[in-house]
Design a protein around this motif. Structure first.
Motif, PDB file in Angstrom:
ATOM      1  N   ARG A 161      17.356   6.979  41.605  1.00  0.00           N
ATOM      2  CA  ARG A 161      17.814   6.503  42.909  1.00  0.00           C
ATOM      3  C   ARG A 161      16.873   7.098  43.953  1.00  0.00           C
ATOM      4  N   ARG A 162      16.206   6.231  44.712  1.00  0.00           N
ATOM      5  CA  ARG A 162      15.228   6.702  45.694  1.00  0.00           C
ATOM      6  C   ARG A 162      15.510   6.059  47.043  1.00  0.00           C
ATOM      7  N   THR A 163      15.420   6.856  48.094  1.00  0.00           N
ATOM      8  CA  THR A 163      15.587   6.337  49.442  1.00  0.00           C
ATOM      9  C   THR A 163      14.257   5.819  49.953  1.00  0.00           C
ATOM     10  N   LYS A 164      14.219   4.543  50.310  1.00  0.00           N
ATOM     11  CA  LYS A 164      13.012   3.907  50.838  1.00  0.00           C
ATOM     12  C   LYS A 164      13.261   3.424  52.267  1.00  0.00           C
ATOM     13  N   LYS A 165      12.204   2.942  52.935  1.00  0.00           N
ATOM     14  CA  LYS A 165      12.338   2.482  54.315  1.00  0.00           C
ATOM     15  C   LYS A 165      13.327   1.326  54.441  1.00  0.00           C
ATOM     16  N   ASN A 166      13.317   0.442  53.443  1.00  0.00           N
ATOM     17  CA  ASN A 166      14.164  -0.749  53.541  1.00  0.00           C
ATOM     18  C   ASN A 166      15.495  -0.608  52.817  1.00  0.00           C
ATOM     19  N   GLY A 167      15.830   0.612  52.352  1.00  0.00           N
ATOM     20  CA  GLY A 167      17.108   0.810  51.680  1.00  0.00           C
ATOM     21  C   GLY A 167      17.027   1.837  50.561  1.00  0.00           C
ATOM     22  N   ILE A 168      17.941   1.739  49.622  1.00  0.00           N
ATOM     23  CA  ILE A 168      17.972   2.650  48.479  1.00  0.00           C
ATOM     24  C   ILE A 168      17.574   1.871  47.233  1.00  0.00           C
ATOM     25  N   GLU A 169      16.546   2.340  46.554  1.00  0.00           N
ATOM     26  CA  GLU A 169      16.047   1.673  45.347  1.00  0.00           C
ATOM     27  C   GLU A 169      16.681   2.293  44.109  1.00  0.00           C
ATOM     28  N   LEU A 170      17.302   1.474  43.295  1.00  0.00           N
ATOM     29  CA  LEU A 170      17.878   1.902  42.033  1.00  0.00           C
ATOM     30  C   LEU A 170      17.066   1.345  40.876  1.00  0.00           C
ATOM     31  N   GLU A 171      16.959   2.130  39.815  1.00  0.00           N
ATOM     32  CA  GLU A 171      16.338   1.648  38.583  1.00  0.00           C
ATOM     33  C   GLU A 171      17.384   1.735  37.478  1.00  0.00           C
ATOM     34  N   VAL A 172      17.695   0.601  36.868  1.00  0.00           N
ATOM     35  CA  VAL A 172      18.691   0.543  35.805  1.00  0.00           C
ATOM     36  C   VAL A 172      18.031   0.111  34.509  1.00  0.00           C
ATOM     37  N   ASP A 173      18.635   0.558  33.413  1.00  0.00           N
ATOM     38  CA  ASP A 173      18.030   0.362  32.099  1.00  0.00           C
ATOM     39  C   ASP A 173      19.093  -0.100  31.108  1.00  0.00           C
ATOM     40  N   TYR A 215      19.337  -2.207  26.934  1.00  0.00           N
ATOM     41  CA  TYR A 215      18.572  -2.247  25.686  1.00  0.00           C
ATOM     42  C   TYR A 215      17.288  -3.065  25.797  1.00  0.00           C
ATOM     43  N   THR A 216      17.218  -3.958  26.797  1.00  0.00           N
ATOM     44  CA  THR A 216      16.111  -4.919  26.850  1.00  0.00           C
ATOM     45  C   THR A 216      15.033  -4.565  27.857  1.00  0.00           C
ATOM     46  N   GLY A 217      15.268  -3.573  28.709  1.00  0.00           N
ATOM     47  CA  GLY A 217      14.239  -3.212  29.674  1.00  0.00           C
ATOM     48  C   GLY A 217      14.809  -2.521  30.897  1.00  0.00           C
ATOM     49  N   ARG A 218      13.920  -2.272  31.866  1.00  0.00           N
ATOM     50  CA  ARG A 218      14.305  -1.618  33.116  1.00  0.00           C
ATOM     51  C   ARG A 218      14.072  -2.555  34.282  1.00  0.00           C
ATOM     52  N   LEU A 219      14.856  -2.360  35.332  1.00  0.00           N
ATOM     53  CA  LEU A 219      14.768  -3.213  36.504  1.00  0.00           C
ATOM     54  C   LEU A 219      14.961  -2.373  37.755  1.00  0.00           C
ATOM     55  N   GLN A 220      14.071  -2.579  38.733  1.00  0.00           N
ATOM     56  CA  GLN A 220      14.191  -1.908  40.022  1.00  0.00           C
ATOM     57  C   GLN A 220      14.758  -2.888  41.043  1.00  0.00           C
ATOM     58  N   VAL A 221      15.811  -2.475  41.720  1.00  0.00           N
ATOM     59  CA  VAL A 221      16.474  -3.321  42.707  1.00  0.00           C
ATOM     60  C   VAL A 221      16.774  -2.482  43.943  1.00  0.00           C
ATOM     61  N   THR A 222      17.049  -3.149  45.062  1.00  0.00           N
ATOM     62  CA  THR A 222      17.196  -2.439  46.340  1.00  0.00           C
ATOM     63  C   THR A 222      18.545  -2.721  46.985  1.00  0.00           C
ATOM     64  N   ALA A 223      19.194  -1.662  47.415  1.00  0.00           N
ATOM     65  CA  ALA A 223      20.398  -1.775  48.236  1.00  0.00           C
ATOM     66  C   ALA A 223      19.947  -1.758  49.690  1.00  0.00           C
ATOM     67  N   ALA A 224      19.994  -2.917  50.354  1.00  0.00           N
ATOM     68  CA  ALA A 224      19.474  -3.039  51.716  1.00  0.00           C
ATOM     69  C   ALA A 224      20.582  -3.097  52.755  1.00  0.00           C
ATOM     70  N   SER A 225      21.713  -3.732  52.443  1.00  0.00           N
ATOM     71  CA  SER A 225      22.807  -3.813  53.412  1.00  0.00           C
ATOM     72  C   SER A 225      23.506  -2.456  53.516  1.00  0.00           C
ATOM     73  N   GLU A 226      24.202  -2.238  54.626  1.00  0.00           N
ATOM     74  CA  GLU A 226      24.870  -0.958  54.826  1.00  0.00           C
ATOM     75  C   GLU A 226      25.935  -0.709  53.760  1.00  0.00           C
ATOM     76  N   ASP A 227      26.671  -1.758  53.415  1.00  0.00           N
ATOM     77  CA  ASP A 227      27.714  -1.613  52.396  1.00  0.00           C
ATOM     78  C   ASP A 227      27.109  -1.285  51.040  1.00  0.00           C
ATOM     79  N   ALA A 228      26.038  -1.984  50.678  1.00  0.00           N
ATOM     80  CA  ALA A 228      25.395  -1.740  49.384  1.00  0.00           C
ATOM     81  C   ALA A 228      24.785  -0.342  49.333  1.00  0.00           C
ATOM     82  N   LYS A 229      24.215   0.112  50.454  1.00  0.00           N
ATOM     83  CA  LYS A 229      23.628   1.461  50.482  1.00  0.00           C
ATOM     84  C   LYS A 229      24.695   2.529  50.306  1.00  0.00           C
ATOM     85  N   LYS A 230      25.850   2.328  50.919  1.00  0.00           N
ATOM     86  CA  LYS A 230      26.940   3.296  50.775  1.00  0.00           C
ATOM     87  C   LYS A 230      27.411   3.359  49.329  1.00  0.00           C
TER      88      LYS A 230
END
Length: 498
Positions: free
Chosen positions: A162-174, A176-191
């Protein structure tokens, strides 16, 4: 527990009247020991606005402030789960691979009970579709048609970072098939993202969003415990919750603890004491040896055997009719990595000779007069408090709620809490507790969450120099007493008022 036919009849009745039952309310109805059809009929009779039956509707009908006459005082205790027989530590990378595989699979079975899980797809499938893809979906991928229609993607996996970036909080989830980076940009999603525990299993609803590179998080779903009606004792029996004695330390508050033991023995002289049937001790009976640098400067007893022997002598004063359950903590003899097996008998100082005391591993589930109690020492609260915004040592119940939401007692790997590479992850909360009891942080705190009573039972050790440097103000010398018939807690203070 109600029969399947009763549930079907109740659902059919609700549907015939144009009503729907929320999944959480449905789960609560299934767990009731009552006429479900009559309960649904009464709910519909009372409802005046929406056509959705929710948890509060069930609570209002099943427990409308009336209390049946209590049965004679009973004392029935069961051990539901003790990790000790299943501790079989693996080794190295392979052992941890099995641990996280078990964590993922056990938690996915919990998440599968959520309606949104039906739309779940693999991370590899989402990556193949690509952001904003409108072309044909790969054949055989789960839920592509519904995802295409909804414009959203639902994935699940272990939260790797979980990393805090300029445009929100970036999560990396994993998964069995791979990893994916996604961003929580809205205030509700960031909380929501900020309150996740690292390495927990999480389900995410994703969407394409303006100003976000890659996919944006629309909703976050933790496994969480359902809103539920807790089990209660049929009789007004009390359970006492304590932890963190730290016998052997210069700061152990022996006089206050002896005052507590005298109170337990006062019997007929006290209305509360007469009803005490159970005592739960949540670990760190002793201060131990070599637990932290320069510990010897804070000790009165310089070896663990002497500390354990003195502890056993003190606990022998507990009245024999009070059934006592004891788990280890990180200061006690034996393995410190979670899960912890029971105290080694050879170094227990005579604890096993106490006929009313039952030794259990950490964590452990017990049932007291039908009330399910999860006992956990609480080492992982250090990691939760350190990595979750807004958490502090003065409100440990809030950190305990994070564990309930994650449905895991020690999710974060590689932090302050050692976790053993077991082939089965025994820290997943497969059962929903009525009482969640922990210690470790030495601060008394009581709260409730979705029907579960959350208790951190403080300590019997005065403030240490380390706690002073950390700004931790303990609240020692207090026992938490719970009426198992109502799940109402209260504090019993054994500090002398000057």
């Amino acid at each position: 527990m109600v029969l399947q036919s009763e549930i079907v009849n109740a659902l059919s009745y609700a549907t015939s009247k144009g009503y729907q039952i929320h999944p959480d309310a449905f789960a609560m109805l299934k767990g009731l020991e009552t006429d479900v059809l009559k309960a649904v009929q009464e709910i519909i009779k009372q409802k005046k606005q929406t056509k959705m039956i929710v948890v509060d509707d069930v609570k209002n009908v099943v427990n409308p402030g009336r209390q049946e006459a209590l049965a004679p005082v009973e004392q029935i205790a069961k051990v539901l789960v003790d990790p000790t027989p299943n501790v079989n530590t693996g080794e190295g990378v392979d052992g941890y691979a099995l641990l996280f595989k078990s964590r993922f699979e056990k938690t996915m079975r919990i998440l599968a009970q959520r309606p949104d899980s039906k739309r779940m797809t693999k991370i590899s499938t989402v990556k193949q579709m690509g952001k904003g893809s409108t072309g044909p979906r790969p054949a055989g991928a789960a839920g592509e048609r519904s995802l295409a229609n909804a414009g959203t993607y639902v994935v699940s996996g272990l939260l790797m970072s979980r990393r805090t970036k300029k445009n929100g909080i970036e999560l990396e989830v994993d998964d069995y098939t791979g990893r994916l980076q996604v961003t929580a940009a809205s205030e509700d999603a960031k909380k929501q993202a900020a309150n996740l525990a690292l390495d927990q299993v999480v389900m995410l609803e994703l969407e394409n969003a303006k100003g976000v590179q890659g996919l944006a998080i629309k909703n976050v779903f933790s496994p969480d415990i359902p809103d539920h009606l807790p089990n209660k004792s049929r009789s007004e029996a009390y359970a006492v919750l304590i932890s963190d004695l730290h016998v052997g330390s210069k700061y152990f508050m022996q006089q206050e603890f002896l005052r507590f033991l005298d109170w337990l023995a006062s019997g007929d002289d006290d209305d509360v004491v007469r009803k005490i049937k159970f005592l739960c001790i949540g670990g760190d009976l002793i201060d131990g040896i070599g637990i932290f640098p320069n510990q010897d400067k804070e000790l009165l007893m310089m070896n663990a055997a002497a500390q354990m022997a003195h502890t056993a002598k003190l606990l022998s004063k507990i009245p024999k009719h009070i059934k006592t359950f004891i788990i280890p903590g990180n200061h006690d003899p034996g393995r410190r990595a979670l899960p912890q097996p029971i105290f080694p008998e050879a170094t227990s100082g005579g604890l096993y000779n106490l006929e009313n005391c039952t030794m259990l591993g950490n964590p452990a589930y017990i049932e007291l007069n039908g009330v399910k109690v999860l006992m956990f020492h609480g080492q992982s609260l250090d990691d939760v408090i350190a990595t979750t915004p807004g958490m502090s040592y003065q409100r440990p119940a809030e950190a305990m709620k994070v564990l309930l939401k994650a449905r895991h007692l020690s999710p974060t790997y590689g932090g302050r809490t050692p976790v053993a590479p077991e082939s089965e992850d025994m820290m997943v909360m497969t059962e929903v507790p009525d009482i969640f009891h922990a210690g470790h942080v030495h601060v008394t705190d009581v709260d409730s969450y979705r029907g579960t009573l959350v208790v951190n039972s403080g300590a019997w050790q005065a403030q240490t120099k380390f706690q002073q440097t950390m700004g931790i103000t303990p609240s020692p010398g207090i026992a938490i007493v719970v009426n198992l018939a109502t799940l109402q807690p209260f504090k019993q203070d054994f500090n002398l008022l000057l």
